[in-house]
Write an enzyme that holds these catalytic residues in place. Structure first.
Site, PDB file in Angstrom:
ATOM      1  N   ILE A 161       0.843  -1.204   0.000  1.00 13.74           N
ATOM      2  CA  ILE A 161       0.000   0.000   0.000  1.00 13.74           C
ATOM      3  C   ILE A 161       0.875   1.251   0.000  1.00 13.74           C
ATOM      4  O   ILE A 161       0.670   2.169  -0.798  1.00 13.74           O
ATOM      5  CB  ILE A 161      -0.966   0.001   1.210  1.00 13.74           C
ATOM      6  CG1 ILE A 161      -1.908  -1.197   1.118  1.00 13.74           C
ATOM      7  CG2 ILE A 161      -1.746   1.303   1.266  1.00 13.74           C
ATOM      8  CD1 ILE A 161      -2.818  -1.390   2.320  1.00 13.74           C
ATOM      9  N   ASP A 180      10.800   2.398   6.708  1.00 12.13           N
ATOM     10  CA  ASP A 180      10.417   0.985   6.782  1.00 12.13           C
ATOM     11  C   ASP A 180      11.507   0.263   7.575  1.00 12.13           C
ATOM     12  O   ASP A 180      12.669   0.697   7.566  1.00 12.13           O
ATOM     13  CB  ASP A 180      10.322   0.391   5.359  1.00 12.13           C
ATOM     14  CG  ASP A 180       9.460  -0.871   5.325  1.00 12.13           C
ATOM     15  OD1 ASP A 180       8.359  -0.818   4.765  1.00 12.13           O
ATOM     16  OD2 ASP A 180       9.903  -1.918   5.864  1.00 12.13           O
ATOM     17  N   ALA A 237      -4.715   4.384   8.153  1.00 13.41           N
ATOM     18  CA  ALA A 237      -5.594   3.348   7.566  1.00 13.41           C
ATOM     19  C   ALA A 237      -4.903   2.005   7.713  1.00 13.41           C
ATOM     20  O   ALA A 237      -5.061   1.123   6.871  1.00 13.41           O
ATOM     21  CB  ALA A 237      -5.891   3.662   6.108  1.00 13.41           C
ATOM     22  N   SER A 238      -4.120   1.855   8.796  1.00 12.95           N
ATOM     23  CA  SER A 238      -3.393   0.571   8.969  1.00 12.95           C
ATOM     24  C   SER A 238      -4.122  -0.290   9.997  1.00 12.95           C
ATOM     25  O   SER A 238      -4.990  -1.077   9.643  1.00 12.95           O
ATOM     26  CB  SER A 238      -1.932   0.832   9.346  1.00 12.95           C
ATOM     27  OG  SER A 238      -1.821   1.509  10.586  1.00 12.95           O
ATOM     28  N   GLU A 268     -13.360  -1.518  17.486  1.00 11.06           N
ATOM     29  CA  GLU A 268     -14.298  -1.213  16.406  1.00 11.06           C
ATOM     30  C   GLU A 268     -15.614  -1.942  16.662  1.00 11.06           C
ATOM     31  O   GLU A 268     -15.609  -3.070  17.188  1.00 11.06           O
ATOM     32  CB  GLU A 268     -13.716  -1.648  15.060  1.00 11.06           C
ATOM     33  CG  GLU A 268     -12.456  -0.855  14.706  1.00 11.06           C
ATOM     34  CD  GLU A 268     -11.822  -1.244  13.379  1.00 11.06           C
ATOM     35  OE1 GLU A 268     -12.386  -2.113  12.679  1.00 11.06           O
ATOM     36  OE2 GLU A 268     -10.771  -0.682  13.037  1.00 11.06           O
ATOM     37  N   HIS A 291     -13.563   1.853   8.922  1.00  6.93           N
ATOM     38  CA  HIS A 291     -12.675   0.774   8.431  1.00  6.93           C
ATOM     39  C   HIS A 291     -13.090   0.346   7.025  1.00  6.93           C
ATOM     40  O   HIS A 291     -13.368  -0.829   6.779  1.00  6.93           O
ATOM     41  CB  HIS A 291     -12.673  -0.412   9.405  1.00  6.93           C
ATOM     42  CG  HIS A 291     -11.485  -1.319   9.214  1.00  6.93           C
ATOM     43  ND1 HIS A 291     -10.935  -2.060  10.228  1.00  6.93           N
ATOM     44  CD2 HIS A 291     -10.738  -1.620   8.107  1.00  6.93           C
ATOM     45  CE1 HIS A 291      -9.918  -2.762   9.770  1.00  6.93           C
ATOM     46  NE2 HIS A 291      -9.770  -2.509   8.479  1.00  6.93           N
ATOM     47  N   GLY A 294     -10.359  -0.641   2.434  1.00  3.36           N
ATOM     48  CA  GLY A 294     -10.339  -1.658   1.374  1.00  3.36           C
ATOM     49  C   GLY A 294     -11.724  -2.000   0.875  1.00  3.36           C
ATOM     50  O   GLY A 294     -11.901  -2.964   0.126  1.00  3.36           O
TER      51      GLY A 294
HETATM   52  N1  LIG Z   1      -7.964   0.171   6.314  1.00  6.62           N
HETATM   53  C1  LIG Z   1      -8.143  -0.924   5.611  1.00  6.62           C
HETATM   54  O1  LIG Z   1      -9.250  -1.254   5.208  1.00  6.62           O
HETATM   55  C2  LIG Z   1      -6.963  -1.770   5.281  1.00  6.62           C
HETATM   56  C3  LIG Z   1      -5.893  -1.823   6.123  1.00  6.62           C
HETATM   57  N2  LIG Z   1      -4.822  -2.594   5.811  1.00  6.62           N
HETATM   58  C4  LIG Z   1      -3.675  -2.609   6.750  1.00  6.62           C
HETATM   59  O2  LIG Z   1      -2.539  -2.099   6.059  1.00  6.62           O
HETATM   60  C5  LIG Z   1      -1.425  -2.885   6.443  1.00  6.62           C
HETATM   61  C6  LIG Z   1      -0.348  -2.771   5.393  1.00  6.62           C
HETATM   62  O3  LIG Z   1      -0.751  -3.416   4.196  1.00  6.62           O
HETATM   63  P1  LIG Z   1       0.291  -3.738   3.016  1.00  6.62           P
HETATM   64  O4  LIG Z   1       0.952  -2.502   2.552  1.00  6.62           O
HETATM   65  O5  LIG Z   1      -0.419  -4.544   2.026  1.00  6.62           O
HETATM   66  O6  LIG Z   1       1.340  -4.637   3.810  1.00  6.62           O
HETATM   67  P2  LIG Z   1       2.842  -4.970   3.412  1.00  6.62           P
HETATM   68  O7  LIG Z   1       3.232  -6.123   4.234  1.00  6.62           O
HETATM   69  O8  LIG Z   1       2.975  -5.017   1.943  1.00  6.62           O
HETATM   70  O9  LIG Z   1       3.637  -3.673   3.921  1.00  6.62           O
HETATM   71  C7  LIG Z   1       3.859  -3.372   5.258  1.00  6.62           C
HETATM   72  C8  LIG Z   1       5.216  -2.705   5.353  1.00  6.62           C
HETATM   73  O10 LIG Z   1       5.417  -2.286   6.706  1.00  6.62           O
HETATM   74  C9  LIG Z   1       6.755  -2.562   7.040  1.00  6.62           C
HETATM   75  N3  LIG Z   1       6.887  -2.630   8.481  1.00  6.62           N
HETATM   76  C10 LIG Z   1       6.566  -3.665   9.302  1.00  6.62           C
HETATM   77  N4  LIG Z   1       6.849  -3.340  10.579  1.00  6.62           N
HETATM   78  C11 LIG Z   1       7.350  -2.084  10.564  1.00  6.62           C
HETATM   79  C12 LIG Z   1       7.837  -1.209  11.572  1.00  6.62           C
HETATM   80  N5  LIG Z   1       7.847  -1.578  12.860  1.00  6.62           N
HETATM   81  N6  LIG Z   1       8.291  -0.006  11.201  1.00  6.62           N
HETATM   82  C13 LIG Z   1       8.311   0.367   9.891  1.00  6.62           C
HETATM   83  N7  LIG Z   1       7.861  -0.415   8.887  1.00  6.62           N
HETATM   84  C14 LIG Z   1       7.384  -1.629   9.219  1.00  6.62           C
HETATM   85  C15 LIG Z   1       7.070  -3.861   6.322  1.00  6.62           C
HETATM   86  O11 LIG Z   1       8.456  -4.075   6.187  1.00  6.62           O
HETATM   87  C16 LIG Z   1       6.364  -3.649   4.992  1.00  6.62           C
HETATM   88  O12 LIG Z   1       7.198  -3.041   4.028  1.00  6.62           O
HETATM   89  C17 LIG Z   1      -2.015  -4.292   6.606  1.00  6.62           C
HETATM   90  O13 LIG Z   1      -1.208  -5.093   7.440  1.00  6.62           O
HETATM   91  C18 LIG Z   1      -3.353  -4.020   7.214  1.00  6.62           C
HETATM   92  O14 LIG Z   1      -3.251  -4.031   8.619  1.00  6.62           O
HETATM   93  C19 LIG Z   1      -4.773  -3.310   4.652  1.00  6.62           C
HETATM   94  C20 LIG Z   1      -5.817  -3.291   3.784  1.00  6.62           C
HETATM   95  C21 LIG Z   1      -7.044  -2.566   4.052  1.00  6.62           C
HETATM   96  O1  LIG Z   2     -12.284  -5.202   4.710  1.00  8.40           O
HETATM   97  C1  LIG Z   2     -12.006  -5.611   5.829  1.00  8.40           C
HETATM   98  O2  LIG Z   2     -12.799  -6.187   6.548  1.00  8.40           O
HETATM   99  C2  LIG Z   2     -10.632  -5.400   6.390  1.00  8.40           C
HETATM  100  C3  LIG Z   2      -9.697  -4.674   5.480  1.00  8.40           C
HETATM  101  C4  LIG Z   2      -8.364  -4.678   6.114  1.00  8.40           C
HETATM  102  O3  LIG Z   2      -8.157  -4.020   7.088  1.00  8.40           O
HETATM  103  C5  LIG Z   2      -7.342  -5.570   5.597  1.00  8.40           C
HETATM  104  O4  LIG Z   2      -7.445  -6.019   4.445  1.00  8.40           O
HETATM  105  O5  LIG Z   2      -6.372  -5.825   6.337  1.00  8.40           O
END
Ligand SMILES: NC(=O)C1=CN([C@@H]2O[C@H](COP(=O)(O)OP(=O)(O)OC[C@H]3O[C@@H](n4cnc5c(N)ncnc54)[C@H](O)[C@@H]3O)[C@@H](O)[C@H]2O)C=CC1
Ligand SMILES: O=C(O)CCC(=O)C(=O)O
Length: 410
Positions: A161, A180, A237-238, A268, A291, A294
């Protein structure tokens, strides 16, 4: 392929309104026992329903704790119809011999687009102007409104993301820096900050894209917020646990931060009928979303297809490719063989006991696939055996000390 345990007896429990595309995928693959719930279930009901299920599909709200998983005596696999898997006790699932699958990419673009929209809205002070207009007010003024062009966007977590947010932000003319824990290839003109602190001190807008881990819990608290520039903006949004939400509310009240957009919260609501409580309620300069980072139809549709396909593939064929907690085995089908699965604790001697069992029975092994991690070993064995023999072999495999699960797949 006809499976030994008929597909129509496999119970699939789908929670939290996962996309109908998942339901259709299961049906197309011959799975007809589908139980579908729009909401997350209360814990007691979850325990009762999961005790019956062979496959369970969830999103981010359902907590599959060790206690819940212990009830799931028939469970063979879990699907997280999202990216995050922090809601599942992955270690417990592994020790129970249950692989967990997710959709690591399908909703990333949706999150990135929302973050870009929020960046522009916050820089222009739209949330508070919008709120005032709704109350009959009128603040036609340029004070506190800025273009995104040339502003510094600080991305914490430069993964799937974070990188997409960076590319989109650069197309608006923003300067992108990131932090990162891993060394990452910079896309476009993005530059790695020297540290989290360095990023916080330089960015006009900070956006968080880290997973929930012990290291990211309360990663942004009073100290980090104080390091951010006066008048800067925070987007989360994490996961809700990444930010100390009371500290964020205090920083906004003191006008150190000019605004925030928050999509995820430490607690939540379980469903759309439950009340949402937060210290950020009533703050006009904060965009609150339930939330939905996504939650686009495109993303949910793709996630439904992707995760259902992984669950069907494991159930039909034994493939654990892309499981997040399990040794990965990907297998060609050998339709003329019988396929047995054996999941065991990774202790010395199990594989030799498995192989002794086949040689003692004079059963020819057509193919064997083994993968292990520090805790679990997963072996798939294709053998020349008839139905009766494979049933007997399964029972003998189950008696090997250290066995977690053993099944005849087909
Ligand atoms: N709001 C929503 O609806 C959504 C939220 N998310 C959240 O977003 C998060 C990230 O998604 P992606 O980018 O796909 O994951 P990803 O795994 O591709 O990227 C996460 C990055 O964070 C880095 N990271 C891990 N621990 C760290 C730290 N302590 N300090 C700095 N960097 C660190 C990792 O090395 C990686 O590059 C997901 O784990 C999920 O919790 C994901 C999709 C939808
Ligand atoms: O859509 C959802 O229920 C959760 C999205 C999200 O936070 C994730 O993909 O990690």
């Amino acid at each position: 392929m006809k499976t030994s345990f008929p597909k129509q007896d496999i119970k699939v429990l789908l929670l939290e309104g996962v996309s109908r595309s998942a339901v259709e995928s299961f049906q197309r693959a011959g799975y007809s026992q589908l139980e579908y719930h729009e909401k997350a279930l209360p814990e007691a009901e979850l325990k009762a329903r999961i005790a019956e299920a062979h496959i369970v599909g969830i999103r981010s709200r359902t907590q599959l704790t060790d206690e819940v998983l212990q009830q799931a005596k028939r469970l063979i696999a879990v699907g997280c119809f999202c990216i995050g898997t922090n809601q599942v006790d992955l270690g417990s699932a592994r020790r129970l011999g249950v692989p967990v699958f997710n959709a690591p990419y399908s909703n990333t673009r949706s999150v990135a687009e929302l973050v870009i929209a929020e960046t522009i809205m916050l820089l222009r002070g739209v949330p508070q102007k919008n709120a005032l207009c709704h109350r009959g007010g009128w603040t036609k003024s340029a004070a506190g409104s800025f273009e995104a062009r040339d502003k510094v966007l600080g991305i914490v977590g430069y993964g799937h993301i974070g990188t997409q947010v960076g590319v989109l932000a650069e197309s608006l003319g923003m300067r992108v820096i990131f932090h990162d824990i891993e060394s990452k290839l910079s896309l476009g003109n993005a530059r790695a900050a020297n540290s989290l602190e360095d990023l916080l001190e330089r960015a006009d807008v900070v956006t968080l894209h880290v997973p929930e881990t012990p290291a990211t819990q309360m990663m942004i608290g009073t100290r980090e917020l104080a390091r951010m520039r006066k008048g800067s903006l925070l987007i989360n949004a994490s996961r809700g646990t990444v930010v100390d939400i009371d500290a964020l509310a205090a920083s906004l009240r003191s006008e150190h931060l000019a605004g925030a957009a928050v999509d995820v919260f430490p607690v939540e609501p379980k469903g759309n009928d439950d009340a949402f409580v937060s210290p950020l309620l009533g703050m006009d300069n904060v965009i609150l979303t339930p939330h939905i980072g996504g939650s686009t139809l495109e993303a949910q549709d793709n996630i439904g297809i992707e995760v259902a396909a992984k669950l069907v593939r494991y159930s039909d064929n034994g493939s654990t490719l892309s499981a997040v907690n399990f040794p990965e085995v990907s297998l060609p089908e050998h339709p003329r063989s019988r396929r047995l699965l054996h999941i065991h604790r990774n202790v010395p001697g199990v594989l030799s006991r498995i192989n002794e069992l086949f040689s003692a029975g004079n059963i020819n092994i057509d193919a064997q696939f083994l993968q292990t991690d520090s805790e679990v070993g997963y072996v798939v064995i294709d053998v020349a055996a008839d139905e009766k023999q494979s049933g007997e072999l399964r029972d003998r495999l189950a008696a090997i000390p250290g066995t977690l699960r053993s099944r005849v797949l087909y």
